[in-house]
Design an enzyme around this catalytic site. Sequence first.
Site, short mmCIF file in Angstrom:
data_model
loop_
_atom_site.label_atom_id
_atom_site.label_comp_id
_atom_site.label_asym_id
_atom_site.label_seq_id
_atom_site.Cartn_x
_atom_site.Cartn_y
_atom_site.Cartn_z
N ASP A 203 0.85 -1.23 0.07
CA ASP A 203 0.01 -0.07 -0.10
C ASP A 203 0.77 1.23 0.01
OD1 ASP A 203 0.94 0.26 2.57
OD2 ASP A 203 -0.61 0.08 3.69
N ASP A 205 1.35 4.86 2.13
CA ASP A 205 1.17 5.30 3.62
C ASP A 205 1.53 6.96 3.65
OD1 ASP A 205 0.70 2.58 5.08
OD2 ASP A 205 2.72 2.43 4.17
N ASP A 293 -3.35 4.57 2.84
CA ASP A 293 -3.69 4.71 4.05
C ASP A 293 -3.17 6.43 4.45
OD1 ASP A 293 -4.33 2.19 4.80
OD2 ASP A 293 -2.41 1.84 5.80
N1 DCP Z 1 2.46 0.30 11.52
C1 DCP Z 1 2.50 -0.36 12.79
N2 DCP Z 1 1.67 -1.18 13.37
C2 DCP Z 1 0.16 -1.20 12.50
C3 DCP Z 1 0.46 -0.71 11.47
C4 DCP Z 1 1.55 0.08 10.90
O1 DCP Z 1 3.53 -0.21 13.55
N3 DCP Z 1 -0.28 -1.93 13.16
C5 DCP Z 1 3.80 0.92 11.27
C6 DCP Z 1 4.82 -0.01 10.84
C7 DCP Z 1 4.70 -0.11 9.37
C8 DCP Z 1 4.07 1.13 9.06
O2 DCP Z 1 3.17 1.63 9.92
O3 DCP Z 1 5.99 -0.31 8.76
C9 DCP Z 1 3.25 1.10 7.49
O4 DCP Z 1 2.37 -0.14 7.67
P1 DCP Z 1 2.35 -1.21 6.47
O5 DCP Z 1 1.49 -2.16 6.68
O6 DCP Z 1 1.88 -0.27 5.01
O7 DCP Z 1 3.77 -1.49 6.21
P2 DCP Z 1 5.04 -0.88 5.36
O8 DCP Z 1 4.66 0.19 4.54
O9 DCP Z 1 6.33 -1.22 6.20
O10 DCP Z 1 5.13 -2.37 4.09
P3 DCP Z 1 4.29 -2.48 3.01
O11 DCP Z 1 5.32 -2.37 1.71
O12 DCP Z 1 3.87 -3.98 3.19
O13 DCP Z 1 3.37 -1.42 2.86
MG MG Z 2 2.72 0.57 3.65
#
Ligand code: DCP
Ligand code: MG
Length: 369
Positions: A203, A205, A293
Amino acid sequence: GSTPTPVATVSQYACKRRTTTQNNNKIFTDAFEVLAESYEFNEIEGRCLAFRRAASVLKSLPWAVQRLEATQDLPCLGGHTKAVIQEILQYGRSFEVEKILSNERYQTLKLFTSVFGVGVKTAEKWYRRGLRSFRDILAEPSIHLTRMQQFGFLHYGDISRAVSEAEARALGNIIDEAVRAITPDAVLALTGGFRRGKEFGHDVDYLLTTPELGKEEALLLSVIDRLKHQSILLYCDYQASTLDMDQLPCRRFEAMDHFAKCFLILRLEAGQVEGDLQRVEGDSRSWRAVRVDLVSPPIDHYAFALLGWSGSRQFERDLRRFARLERKMLLDNHALYDLTKKEFLEAKTEKDIFAHLGLEYIEPWQRNA
Ligand code: DCP
Ligand code: MG
């Protein structure tokens, strides 16, 4: 010998390591993530975390593990992890991992949790009812899907496909334009994996706020409204702020923070993307759906929100664990609380937070733990 000599001892805390997107030990970390996920599906939390920590340590190494002896001084590697490393070094694969990958329960839970809005609990419930495929789920009249899950199935093909950097940039332009049209002085920042320099993500963010305290939630609502009028809002789950400073920070790691936020599915046109959309072969549509998000913290919580949403998950976990165990401080996405001084520590920037914690600053692109 061929054992690489470590320059410095590797910390057990991901927040004291610098981890870029270049993973020299993918063959091992991929195996560990399968094991971790399998333990997660079976609710064996301790082992799940142990494998996630081990994977994170190996990701931080500037060299590839070529002999088991090379892992001798590394933290967070137990007997089980070392046995898996040894197996992979010897046979090029882990039989334990292969067994999991061919396990019906693992495969089914993996498939079900890949749907937007479906967590382990729900996937497990469906599995126990004998459901094994999407067709099974959609044909089962007694199953009530949440709105999020309905849209998860509707756009499954698109949102289960990785988002590219170019697509993330195109979405950034669209959101930036929407924000500027509403107020010129808003603060919009890319977070998550793309801020860490990842080439692909599940996604995109963003953090969105206003220099004036208390205006951030209205801005978020206006942005959503504008996207809706542009007909690019395919799905919106808006969650109002539940921020209450009397309850902060929480001792337990909270799955979600209390900021106003929305989980969106946006329609991205091919013409807006430099190059082309990520698509499956034969797909000739001019657009794809993308998960986005948007999180709106008040400006006085901005640095904590930015640090918390930039990830990686393992980096965040270890920041909190380090704060608690080594500094007697509680950190979450909202605040940092000093248990000794019994006071909140203010921060305008991420650097302020690292400084409060007595940690060297780690750049976002070094947080791929
Ligand atoms: N985050 C967190 N706890 C959550 C949701 C999010 O600590 N319940 C934080 C850590 C993540 C960041 O927000 O790194 C963004 O969430 P993502 O699930 O979008 O994860 P990433 O962006 O790191 O990876 P992706 O490439 O899968 O989107
Ligand atoms: Mg993400």
